[in-house]
Design an enzyme around this catalytic site. Structure first.
Site, PDB file in Angstrom:
ATOM      1  N   HIS A 174      44.284 -76.747 -43.657  1.00 43.88           N
ATOM      2  CA  HIS A 174      42.992 -77.310 -44.080  1.00 43.88           C
ATOM      3  C   HIS A 174      42.937 -78.808 -43.804  1.00 43.88           C
ATOM      4  CE1 HIS A 174      39.498 -78.268 -46.503  1.00 43.88           C
ATOM      5  NE2 HIS A 174      40.229 -79.119 -47.191  1.00 43.88           N
ATOM      6  N   PHE A 175      44.001 -79.484 -44.165  1.00 44.75           N
ATOM      7  CA  PHE A 175      44.088 -80.929 -43.987  1.00 44.75           C
ATOM      8  C   PHE A 175      43.914 -81.314 -42.515  1.00 44.75           C
ATOM      9  CE2 PHE A 175      46.044 -85.053 -44.823  1.00 44.75           C
ATOM     10  CZ  PHE A 175      45.647 -85.265 -46.112  1.00 44.75           C
ATOM     11  N   HIS A 176      44.527 -80.500 -41.644  1.00 45.67           N
ATOM     12  CA  HIS A 176      44.482 -80.844 -40.223  1.00 45.67           C
ATOM     13  C   HIS A 176      43.154 -80.499 -39.564  1.00 45.67           C
ATOM     14  CE1 HIS A 176      48.808 -81.409 -40.823  1.00 45.67           C
ATOM     15  NE2 HIS A 176      48.725 -82.214 -39.790  1.00 45.67           N
ATOM     16  N   ARG A 212      54.018 -75.071 -48.505  1.00 48.97           N
ATOM     17  CA  ARG A 212      53.871 -76.280 -47.705  1.00 48.97           C
ATOM     18  C   ARG A 212      55.059 -77.202 -47.998  1.00 48.97           C
ATOM     19  NH1 ARG A 212      49.399 -80.050 -50.847  1.00 48.97           N
ATOM     20  NH2 ARG A 212      49.585 -81.360 -49.034  1.00 48.97           N
ATOM     21  N   ARG A 213      55.132 -78.292 -47.266  1.00 51.66           N
ATOM     22  CA  ARG A 213      56.095 -79.354 -47.529  1.00 51.66           C
ATOM     23  C   ARG A 213      57.517 -78.840 -47.684  1.00 51.66           C
ATOM     24  NH1 ARG A 213      52.909 -83.182 -51.896  1.00 51.66           N
ATOM     25  NH2 ARG A 213      51.773 -84.372 -50.365  1.00 51.66           N
ATOM     26  N   HIS A 246      40.992 -87.614 -54.327  1.00 52.57           N
ATOM     27  CA  HIS A 246      39.880 -86.921 -53.687  1.00 52.57           C
ATOM     28  C   HIS A 246      38.884 -87.853 -53.011  1.00 52.57           C
ATOM     29  CE1 HIS A 246      37.662 -83.550 -52.399  1.00 52.57           C
ATOM     30  NE2 HIS A 246      36.567 -84.084 -52.867  1.00 52.57           N
ATOM     31  N   TYR A 286      36.954 -88.898 -48.924  1.00 52.39           N
ATOM     32  CA  TYR A 286      35.610 -89.329 -48.522  1.00 52.39           C
ATOM     33  C   TYR A 286      35.628 -90.717 -47.912  1.00 52.39           C
ATOM     34  CZ  TYR A 286      33.668 -85.085 -50.138  1.00 52.39           C
ATOM     35  OH  TYR A 286      33.375 -83.757 -50.231  1.00 52.39           O
TER      36      TYR A 286
END
Lengths: 553, 156
Positions: A371-373, A436-437, A220, A224
């Site tokens: 979300h990641f993208h 996913r994946r 996580h 950041y």
């Protein structure tokens, strides 16, 4: 603050940028392959596996591209705001670069020869070749060396400027490095003490749930580590581009401190649907997770404050008049503005993901990919693009021509369109339950799976069109990078030169305790101890018999 | 440290919402027992088939209103892979893995959990309607990951 940094420091930064964009080139191409495999439009040759492609895409973009670019930005900014690096710091930076690169090459080679199709999260007991883990470890060690060099440079500045607060850029760099080092402790522990002995056969088994927990202790704050350098551009570059000073020096520093404190003791929110961790600890870490909303709100306020202040100074009237006075024609500004805009749904999605029970709805679905993208893939990456447009000409002493600026506009706009298409499709598919994946699969034409892809936006075509536009945009960016490195006209006079935009920050009223690093590191470790000691002890003491390694590809 | 008056209002509102939000989640979790999936029991991943309830995987009636479903996940499938449960009754799923990490996800329900070797994942769920539900693995587990599926039939 000098206009131009010295030649040796520029060279260091340029080498980092070169590797970053080499990784970007390969990584985005692999992304293109994936969208076509997923809609059954492409079959890979026998020697290449979908999950191999996916592993390389993740490692090269999420780890390699980001890290090298971040260090290029840090090196340039630290040299600019604190002065040239000393010979020792420069040597360690090169050493760090070398070690990181050796690590990258080893890990990438293992992926290419098919010995490490374990994805970049490398969950045990899938077992890659031991050298893959050695590569990852070297990568981390290299970044630590570079981090120490930056800290050393800062310390020597502090020694000759006693009792002064450091420039905001340096403060934020050091915050990010501290966050990175504390975060890496988890992944270093699991790779050195669990994965490497197990992958080389020195021990037979691995404690799987412990390794997952140590990974997410790191996983996580890793996010950041990508985000804070982008925030630095938002806090420092943006005000300069719109012609005002930093909104509030002390609040900017406080925000970064809060990120150090609340981005680490929260990894369990990635394991909300894992067994082996009691609900109490999951909830405690969920609560700590949400504390980062506070510095995020502070950042949003500062940014809009900056925009409004600038717009009003330029004569914008009424409630929203300032909005139209912003320098929209400046690609350096607009790129970062769009990046920030994507972070609104991105951040909101993050809150959904971490919302305890709600996580069951979206865990490991395509929603997470979407979300990641729209977090690392656009807010972070597009901020880096916006920096690239001026950073490379700044480092090579070239002029940023009108043509390249126009191309840069096309590049960021295509990236935005591609990302909206692809990530919206992914979010909706994820809500419907699509995992996913996964390579192409209709689950034996199961009616549920067939339904997923029949929507107006939720279909394979939208994702493929989005992915194709994104790839076009990525190649345009590569062209801009190469052109800026080698082909733009040299700036002859000082006035022609591209500047490193960095806003003034008034630190007259900034409290000194904000730069008391040991205090913040101490609190950070205390929070980590509270959130992690008991659950990790539990995982060790009540460990089931460990798992042997499996090579499932 | 100077806070702009508007910023105080903004942050005050933000922090208030945050506290409210976390309270709602917390009360729902600890007051109404609405937790995400967990399970604290462990198992020897090499002796799954000898350990109850996985020695006889499948549906087992515990009492009139409660059923237990024990499932073994392994690359690339579930056993049993075709089960039948009644609608409107509490079903307790217990799942574990014989090899790598998988997931056990019943599409269109809230059953979506990681299956970690050595641990037993547990989730209680009551189906509200009848029909055929798709179960799949959404954690990468190897070359055949995208073929890993099963079906659950919910009947009256």
């Amino acid at each position: 603050m000098k206009a131009m940094i010295c030649k040796q420091d520029r060279k260091l930064a340029i080498y980092h940028i070169l590797i970053a964009y080499l990784a970007f080139l390969i990584g985005t191409f692999l992304g293109l392959l994936q969208v076509f495999i997923r809609n059954d439009g492409l079959e890979l040759p026998k020697w290449l596996d979908y999950y191999q492609v996916l592993t390389a895409h993740g490692v090269l973009l999420a780890l390699v591209f980001t890290t090298y670019f971040i260090f290029a930005f840090f090196i340039t900014g630290m040299s600019k705001t604190l002065g040239d690096f000393g010979p020792k710091a420069r040597l360690v930076l090169w050493l760090g670069f070398l070690v990181t690169t050796i690590g990258t090459v080893i890990a990438t080679f293992m992926i290419i020869i098919g010995e490490a199709s374990v994805l970049y999260t490398f969950y045990a007991p899938l077992q890659a070749n031991g050298w893959y883990y050695v590569g990852l470890a070297l990568f981390i060690v290299g970044t630590w060396l570079s981090g120490f060099a930056l800290v050393g440079h800062y310390v020597s500045w502090k020694k000759s400027n006693r009792k002064q607060l450091s420039p905001l850029f340096a403060f934020m760099t050091i915050s990010t490095i501290i966050l990175w080092k504390i975060a890496c402790l988890g992944v270093v522990a699991t790779v050195l003490f669990q994965f490497i002995p197990w992958a080389f056969g020195w021990v037979d088994t691995i404690n799987v749930e412990l390794s997952r927990s140590l990974f997410w202790y790191f996983g996580h704050p890793l996010v950041y580590f990508w985000l804070l350098p982008a925030y630095m551009a938002w806090y420092l570059v943006i005000p300069k581009l719109v012609g005002v000073e930093v909104f509030s020096d002390s609040l900017a520093r406080l925000a970064f401190i809060l990120f150090i404190l609340f981005s680490i003791p929260v990894g369990f929110h990635h394991q909300l649907v894992d067994p082996g961790i009691s609900s109490f600890w999951k909830f405690l870490q969920t609560s700590l997770t949400f504390m980062v909303i506070i510095p995020s709100l502070m950042t949003a306020f500062s940014l809009f404050g900056t925009f409004e202040r600038s717009g009003r100074r330029k004569g914008g009237r009424g409630l929203f008049g300032w909005f139209f006075k912003l320098p929209w024609k400046d690609v350096r500004f607009t790129s970062i503005f769009i990046a920030m805009f994507f972070f609104i749904p991105g951040g909101a999605g993050g809150i959904i993901n971490a919302s305890f029970q709600l996580n069951e709805l979206i865990h490991n679905t395509l929603w997470v990919v979407g979300h990641f993208h729209i977090t690392v893939g656009t807010p972070v990456t597009m901020t880096f693009m916006g920096i690239t447009f001026w950073l490379i000409p700044y480092l090579t002493g070239r002029k940023l021509t009108k043509t390249i600026q126009k191309l840069a506009f096309i590049q960021i706009i295509t990236w935005s369109i591609g990302m909206v298409l692809m990530s919206t499709a992914q979010h909706i598919l994820g809500l419907l339950g699509a995992p996913r994946r996964t390579a192409y699969s209709a689950y034996n034409n199961h009616p549920t799976a067939m339904e997923w892809f029949n929507g107006l936006i939720s279909n394979h075509i939208t994702m493929a069109i989005g992915g194709t536009i994104l790839f076009f945009s990525a190649m345009l960016l590569i062209f801009i990078v190469i052109y800026s490195l080698f082909l733009l006209p040299k700036a002859d006079s000082l006035g022609d030169r591209v500047e490193f935009p960095i806003a003034m920050s008034d630190n007259k009223d900034t409290p000194k305790f904000l730069e008391n690093w040991w205090l913040w590191i101490g609190i950070s470790f205390a929070l980590i101890a509270i959130a992690y000691t008991i659950p990790l002890m539990d995982l060790i003491q009540h460990a089931p018999p460990g798992s042997k390694g499996f090579k499932m590809w | 440290m100077h806070f702009h008056r508007y910023e105080k209002i903004w942050l005050g509102f933000g922090i208030f919402s945050l506290v409210l939000f976390l309270s709602i989640v917390g009360v729902s979790a600890f007051g109404f027992n609405h937790h995400p999936t967990g399970g604290l029991d462990t198992i020897d991943p090499e002796k799954v088939e000898e350990t109850p309830p996985f020695d006889q995987p499948g549906v087992k009636r515990l009492d009139e209103n409660t059923y237990e479903v024990a499932i073994i996940a392994e690359a690339f499938g579930y056993s049993p892979n075709n089960i039948e449960v009644p609608v409107g009754k509490e079903i307790i799923f217990r799942v574990t893995s014989k090899d790598v990490t998988h997931s056990f996800s019943i599409i269109n329900t809230n059953v979506n959990m990681m299956v970690v070797p050595g641990q037993i994942s547990e989730k209680s769920y009551t189906f509200k309607k009848t029909g055929d539900f798709l179960i799949l693995c959404n954690e990468y587990c190897g070359t055949g990951h995208h073929y890993m599926q099963a079906e659950i039939k919910v009947v009256e």
